[in-house]
Design a protein around this motif. Structure first.
Motif, PDB file in Angstrom:
ATOM      1  N   SER A  62      48.704  61.485  -1.002  1.00  0.00           N
ATOM      2  CA  SER A  62      47.700  61.508   0.065  1.00  0.00           C
ATOM      3  C   SER A  62      47.042  60.162   0.331  1.00  0.00           C
ATOM      4  N   GLY A  63      46.952  59.328  -0.703  1.00  0.00           N
ATOM      5  CA  GLY A  63      46.272  58.053  -0.551  1.00  0.00           C
ATOM      6  C   GLY A  63      44.764  58.191  -0.622  1.00  0.00           C
ATOM      7  N   LYS A  64      44.284  59.362  -0.984  1.00  0.00           N
ATOM      8  CA  LYS A  64      42.845  59.612  -1.045  1.00  0.00           C
ATOM      9  C   LYS A  64      42.318  59.726  -2.466  1.00  0.00           C
ATOM     10  N   LYS A  65      43.215  60.061  -3.398  1.00  0.00           N
ATOM     11  CA  LYS A  65      42.775  60.313  -4.767  1.00  0.00           C
ATOM     12  C   LYS A  65      43.444  59.372  -5.741  1.00  0.00           C
ATOM     13  N   ARG A  66      42.724  59.059  -6.775  1.00  0.00           N
ATOM     14  CA  ARG A  66      43.213  58.230  -7.864  1.00  0.00           C
ATOM     15  C   ARG A  66      44.143  59.082  -8.733  1.00  0.00           C
ATOM     16  N   SER A  67      45.309  58.547  -9.053  1.00  0.00           N
ATOM     17  CA  SER A  67      46.248  59.247  -9.931  1.00  0.00           C
ATOM     18  C   SER A  67      46.404  58.453 -11.220  1.00  0.00           C
ATOM     19  N   THR A  68      46.647  59.163 -12.308  1.00  0.00           N
ATOM     20  CA  THR A  68      46.873  58.461 -13.570  1.00  0.00           C
ATOM     21  C   THR A  68      48.255  57.826 -13.557  1.00  0.00           C
ATOM     22  N   MET A  69      48.438  56.854 -14.398  1.00  0.00           N
ATOM     23  CA  MET A  69      49.747  56.213 -14.518  1.00  0.00           C
ATOM     24  C   MET A  69      50.783  57.229 -14.982  1.00  0.00           C
ATOM     25  N   ALA A  70      50.394  58.116 -15.863  1.00  0.00           N
ATOM     26  CA  ALA A  70      51.323  59.147 -16.339  1.00  0.00           C
ATOM     27  C   ALA A  70      51.806  60.010 -15.179  1.00  0.00           C
ATOM     28  N   THR A  71      50.904  60.353 -14.271  1.00  0.00           N
ATOM     29  CA  THR A  71      51.280  61.149 -13.103  1.00  0.00           C
ATOM     30  C   THR A  71      52.264  60.393 -12.236  1.00  0.00           C
ATOM     31  N   ILE A  72      52.003  59.122 -11.984  1.00  0.00           N
ATOM     32  CA  ILE A  72      52.891  58.309 -11.157  1.00  0.00           C
ATOM     33  C   ILE A  72      54.274  58.221 -11.797  1.00  0.00           C
ATOM     34  N   VAL A  73      54.324  57.974 -13.092  1.00  0.00           N
ATOM     35  CA  VAL A  73      55.610  57.882 -13.795  1.00  0.00           C
ATOM     36  C   VAL A  73      56.360  59.204 -13.697  1.00  0.00           C
ATOM     37  N   LEU A  74      55.675  60.312 -13.930  1.00  0.00           N
ATOM     38  CA  LEU A  74      56.327  61.625 -13.834  1.00  0.00           C
ATOM     39  C   LEU A  74      56.893  61.867 -12.439  1.00  0.00           C
ATOM     40  N   ILE A  75      56.134  61.520 -11.413  1.00  0.00           N
ATOM     41  CA  ILE A  75      56.588  61.711 -10.030  1.00  0.00           C
ATOM     42  C   ILE A  75      57.801  60.835  -9.743  1.00  0.00           C
ATOM     43  N   VAL A  76      57.712  59.574 -10.083  1.00  0.00           N
ATOM     44  CA  VAL A  76      58.802  58.627  -9.814  1.00  0.00           C
ATOM     45  C   VAL A  76      60.085  59.074 -10.523  1.00  0.00           C
ATOM     46  N   GLU A  77      59.960  59.394 -11.790  1.00  0.00           N
ATOM     47  CA  GLU A  77      61.141  59.793 -12.555  1.00  0.00           C
ATOM     48  C   GLU A  77      61.706  61.135 -12.086  1.00  0.00           C
ATOM     49  N   SER A  78      60.837  62.046 -11.664  1.00  0.00           N
ATOM     50  CA  SER A  78      61.336  63.344 -11.202  1.00  0.00           C
ATOM     51  C   SER A  78      62.097  63.214  -9.884  1.00  0.00           C
ATOM     52  N   PHE A 101      48.785  52.964   7.581  1.00  0.00           N
ATOM     53  CA  PHE A 101      48.552  54.160   6.783  1.00  0.00           C
ATOM     54  C   PHE A 101      47.125  54.666   6.993  1.00  0.00           C
ATOM     55  N   LYS A 102      46.178  53.741   6.944  1.00  0.00           N
ATOM     56  CA  LYS A 102      44.777  54.129   7.140  1.00  0.00           C
ATOM     57  C   LYS A 102      44.588  54.762   8.518  1.00  0.00           C
ATOM     58  N   LYS A 103      45.167  54.156   9.524  1.00  0.00           N
ATOM     59  CA  LYS A 103      44.991  54.624  10.906  1.00  0.00           C
ATOM     60  C   LYS A 103      45.710  55.951  11.148  1.00  0.00           C
ATOM     61  N   ASN A 104      46.950  56.062  10.687  1.00  0.00           N
ATOM     62  CA  ASN A 104      47.773  57.213  11.024  1.00  0.00           C
ATOM     63  C   ASN A 104      47.761  58.356  10.019  1.00  0.00           C
ATOM     64  N   ILE A 105      47.347  58.097   8.802  1.00  0.00           N
ATOM     65  CA  ILE A 105      47.336  59.141   7.780  1.00  0.00           C
ATOM     66  C   ILE A 105      45.908  59.483   7.337  1.00  0.00           C
ATOM     67  N   LEU A 106      45.201  58.505   6.844  1.00  0.00           N
ATOM     68  CA  LEU A 106      43.865  58.776   6.300  1.00  0.00           C
ATOM     69  C   LEU A 106      42.865  59.210   7.362  1.00  0.00           C
ATOM     70  N   TYR A 107      42.791  58.476   8.437  1.00  0.00           N
ATOM     71  CA  TYR A 107      41.761  58.766   9.445  1.00  0.00           C
ATOM     72  C   TYR A 107      42.114  59.967  10.313  1.00  0.00           C
ATOM     73  N   LYS A 108      43.396  60.276  10.449  1.00  0.00           N
ATOM     74  CA  LYS A 108      43.789  61.469  11.211  1.00  0.00           C
ATOM     75  C   LYS A 108      43.397  62.749  10.472  1.00  0.00           C
TER      76      LYS A 108
END
Length: 110
Positions: A62-78, A101-108
């Motif tokens: 989403s680009g709105k929430k902070r994710s842990t490094m473990a979460t990012i690694v799990l997502i990338v590897e999956s 991204f800010k204009k078309n995803i976050l602000y929309k």
């Protein structure tokens, strides 16, 4: 409160994950179906070999929430990528990509 520099990192991470998922979706469309390509949030969560939920995956994209490094690694590897693949894509993100991204995803979504 999240500092602006951290917001940029969160957005760059989301853009990178979205590009990687988009690549998988393109590969999936070209595939003959013999290989199960991870091309959705549901498949990422199911393929993570963890208790990663679709909501957690959605948060990282989403680009709105902070994710842990473990979460990012799990997502990338999956999705079938390495952190080297992630880093290469991450480094290609420009200020223009971030503004788009800010204009078309976050602000929309606001």
């Amino acid at each position: 409160m999240i500092k602006e520099s951290e917001k940029i990192i969160i957005i760059k991470t989301a853009i990178t994950l979205r590009k990687m998922l988009s690549n998988n979706k393109s590969s999936s469309a070209k595939s003959d179906g013999s290989v199960d390509i991870v091309n959705s949030y549901d498949k990422i969560a199911a393929n993570s070999n963890s208790e990663l939920t679709k909501a957690t995956v959605n948060g990282a994209f989403s680009g709105k929430k902070r994710s842990t490094m473990a979460t990012i690694v799990l997502i990338v590897e999956s999705m079938g990528y390495t952190m080297i693949d992630f880093g290469e894509q991450y480094c290609k993100i420009t200020d223009e990509h971030i503004l788009d991204f800010k204009k078309n995803i976050l602000y929309k979504g606001s």
